[in-house]
Enzyme design. Structure first.
Site, PDB file in Angstrom:
ATOM      1  N   TYR A   1      -1.413   0.209   3.866  1.00 56.64           N
ATOM      2  CA  TYR A   1      -0.257   0.890   2.604  1.00 56.64           C
ATOM      3  C   TYR A   1       0.440   1.364   3.373  1.00 56.64           C
ATOM      4  CZ  TYR A   1      -3.525  -1.371  -0.325  1.00 56.64           C
ATOM      5  OH  TYR A   1      -4.046  -2.466  -1.126  1.00 56.64           O
TER       6      TYR A   1
ATOM      7  N   HIS B   1      -6.179  -6.889  -3.619  1.00 52.49           N
ATOM      8  CA  HIS B   1      -5.287  -7.127  -3.731  1.00 52.49           C
ATOM      9  C   HIS B   1      -3.706  -8.386  -3.549  1.00 52.49           C
ATOM     10  CE1 HIS B   1      -1.164  -5.855  -0.985  1.00 52.49           C
ATOM     11  NE2 HIS B   1      -1.645  -6.973  -0.107  1.00 52.49           N
TER      12      HIS B   1
ATOM     13  N   PHE C   1      -0.089   8.697  -5.106  1.00 48.73           N
ATOM     14  CA  PHE C   1      -1.331   8.446  -5.304  1.00 48.73           C
ATOM     15  C   PHE C   1      -1.434   7.881  -3.495  1.00 48.73           C
ATOM     16  CE2 PHE C   1       1.942   4.718  -6.404  1.00 48.73           C
ATOM     17  CZ  PHE C   1       1.426   3.865  -5.737  1.00 48.73           C
TER      18      PHE C   1
ATOM     19  N   ASN D   1      -8.090  -1.896  -7.964  1.00 43.59           N
ATOM     20  CA  ASN D   1      -7.836  -2.660  -9.179  1.00 43.59           C
ATOM     21  C   ASN D   1      -8.376  -3.749  -8.298  1.00 43.59           C
ATOM     22  OD1 ASN D   1      -6.097  -2.809  -7.033  1.00 43.59           O
ATOM     23  ND2 ASN D   1      -4.443  -3.181  -8.240  1.00 43.59           N
TER      24      ASN D   1
ATOM     25  N   ARG E   1      -8.004  -9.447 -12.155  1.00 44.48           N
ATOM     26  CA  ARG E   1      -7.698  -7.910 -12.448  1.00 44.48           C
ATOM     27  C   ARG E   1      -8.119  -7.446 -14.092  1.00 44.48           C
ATOM     28  NH1 ARG E   1      -2.622  -6.685  -9.058  1.00 44.48           N
ATOM     29  NH2 ARG E   1      -3.482  -5.974  -7.590  1.00 44.48           N
TER      30      ARG E   1
ATOM     31  N   ARG F   1      -0.326 -13.852  -7.219  1.00 45.32           N
ATOM     32  CA  ARG F   1      -0.567 -13.001  -8.320  1.00 45.32           C
ATOM     33  C   ARG F   1      -0.395 -13.221  -9.922  1.00 45.32           C
ATOM     34  NH1 ARG F   1       2.024  -8.908  -5.694  1.00 45.32           N
ATOM     35  NH2 ARG F   1       3.483  -7.831  -6.925  1.00 45.32           N
TER      36      ARG F   1
ATOM     37  N   LYS G   1     -11.100  -5.576  -3.151  1.00 45.73           N
ATOM     38  CA  LYS G   1     -11.563  -4.305  -3.145  1.00 45.73           C
ATOM     39  C   LYS G   1     -13.057  -4.003  -2.697  1.00 45.73           C
ATOM     40  CE  LYS G   1      -6.456  -4.119  -4.066  1.00 45.73           C
ATOM     41  NZ  LYS G   1      -5.420  -2.651  -4.580  1.00 45.73           N
TER      42      LYS G   1
ATOM     43  N   GLU H   1       0.288  -8.656   6.761  1.00 46.01           N
ATOM     44  CA  GLU H   1      -0.863  -8.133   6.428  1.00 46.01           C
ATOM     45  C   GLU H   1      -1.868  -9.333   6.908  1.00 46.01           C
ATOM     46  OE1 GLU H   1       0.828  -6.405   2.072  1.00 46.01           O
ATOM     47  OE2 GLU H   1       0.094  -7.535   1.875  1.00 46.01           O
TER      48      GLU H   1
ATOM     49  N   THR I   1      -0.815  -4.889 -11.560  1.00 47.51           N
ATOM     50  CA  THR I   1      -1.554  -4.049 -11.123  1.00 47.51           C
ATOM     51  C   THR I   1      -2.504  -3.191 -11.732  1.00 47.51           C
ATOM     52  OG1 THR I   1       0.122  -3.894  -9.408  1.00 47.51           O
ATOM     53  CG2 THR I   1      -1.771  -1.664  -9.375  1.00 47.51           C
TER      54      THR I   1
HETATM   55  P1  CMP Z   1      -2.198  -2.998  -4.267  1.00 47.56           P
HETATM   56  O1  CMP Z   1      -1.860  -4.823  -5.104  1.00 47.56           O
HETATM   57  O2  CMP Z   1      -3.016  -3.082  -3.623  1.00 47.56           O
HETATM   58  O3  CMP Z   1      -1.016  -2.288  -3.979  1.00 47.56           O
HETATM   59  C1  CMP Z   1      -0.695  -0.677  -3.752  1.00 47.56           C
HETATM   60  C2  CMP Z   1      -1.913  -0.163  -4.577  1.00 47.56           C
HETATM   61  O4  CMP Z   1      -1.720   1.223  -4.984  1.00 47.56           O
HETATM   62  C3  CMP Z   1      -2.505  -1.253  -5.911  1.00 47.56           C
HETATM   63  O5  CMP Z   1      -3.049  -2.194  -5.273  1.00 47.56           O
HETATM   64  C4  CMP Z   1      -2.901  -0.122  -6.442  1.00 47.56           C
HETATM   65  O6  CMP Z   1      -4.711  -0.343  -6.338  1.00 47.56           O
HETATM   66  C5  CMP Z   1      -2.779   1.271  -6.319  1.00 47.56           C
HETATM   67  N1  CMP Z   1      -2.013   1.762  -7.412  1.00 47.56           N
HETATM   68  C6  CMP Z   1      -0.217   1.495  -7.762  1.00 47.56           C
HETATM   69  N2  CMP Z   1      -0.214   2.111  -8.114  1.00 47.56           N
HETATM   70  C7  CMP Z   1      -1.095   3.329  -8.867  1.00 47.56           C
HETATM   71  C8  CMP Z   1      -0.968   4.081  -9.314  1.00 47.56           C
HETATM   72  N3  CMP Z   1       0.695   4.703 -10.098  1.00 47.56           N
HETATM   73  N4  CMP Z   1      -1.642   4.605  -9.533  1.00 47.56           N
HETATM   74  C9  CMP Z   1      -2.771   5.183  -8.649  1.00 47.56           C
HETATM   75  N5  CMP Z   1      -3.313   3.924  -7.843  1.00 47.56           N
HETATM   76  C10 CMP Z   1      -2.128   2.865  -7.670  1.00 47.56           C
END
Ligand code: CMP
Length: 139
Positions: free
Chosen positions: A51, A117, A59, A114, A104, A87, A11, A128, A93
């Site tokens: 997304y 993905h 968010f 983070n 992460r 994962r 990212k 994806e 996450t």
């Molecule tokens: P990802 O695994 O790419 O999938 C969805 C993304 O949304 C996640 O990583 C984060 O980058 C973002 N995300 C998920 N939960 C939150 C949250 N509570 N607040 C902000 N961003 C979030």
């Protein structure tokens, strides 16, 4: 059907911090083969499409802005049990909850920024991956 493939993208926060090499090294040392890889940048609209499953979440708009704020590095990876093992490699996450030594834990800035993905199922890995790469059957 298990495909032994998963999709990932490094990212904008991790790309901007100069961590493409370190993260790619961890991925390969964990036994994943990189099948496809490129550096690209999403528009906010394309980030929103990627997304779309989160479009009702509070968010979502911030996530789309963030994901279109800089370069990303999408990849298709291959390994036995790829989705689940990847994962585990990236961690939770929220980096505050990510296990020690996960990508992460080492590189993420926040729950939004983070670092990386990882697809959550074989079906989503294919969907994806196809969002960024065409002709995947040739690899
Ligand atoms: P990802 O695994 O790419 O999938 C969805 C993304 O949304 C996640 O990583 C984060 O980058 C973002 N995300 C998920 N939960 C939150 C949250 N509570 N607040 C902000 N961003 C979030």
């Amino acid at each position: 059907m298990a495909t032994n493939r998963t999709f990932t993208m490094i990212k904008p926060d991790a790309v901007a911090a100069g961590n493409i090499g370190a993260i790619t090294k961890m991925i390969q040392e964990a036994g994943f083969k990189i099948i496809a890889m490129k550096m690209t940048k999403l528009s906010a609209e394309r980030a929103g499409q990627f997304y779309a499953v989160h479009s009702e979440r509070p968010f979502y708009n911030d996530l789309c802005s963030y994901m279109s704020s800089g370069a990303i590095v999408p990849m298709i990876l291959e390994k036995d049990n790829a989705v689940e093992d990847f994962r585990t490699l990236i961690g939770a996450t929220n980096p505050k909850e990510a296990a020690e030594g996960t990508i992460r834990n080492l590189f993420a800035e926040s729950i939004e920024a983070n670092a990386i993905h990882g697809s959550d199922s074989d079906d989503n890995a294919f969907i994806e991956g196809s969002f960024f790469f065409s002709g995947l059957e040739q690899y």
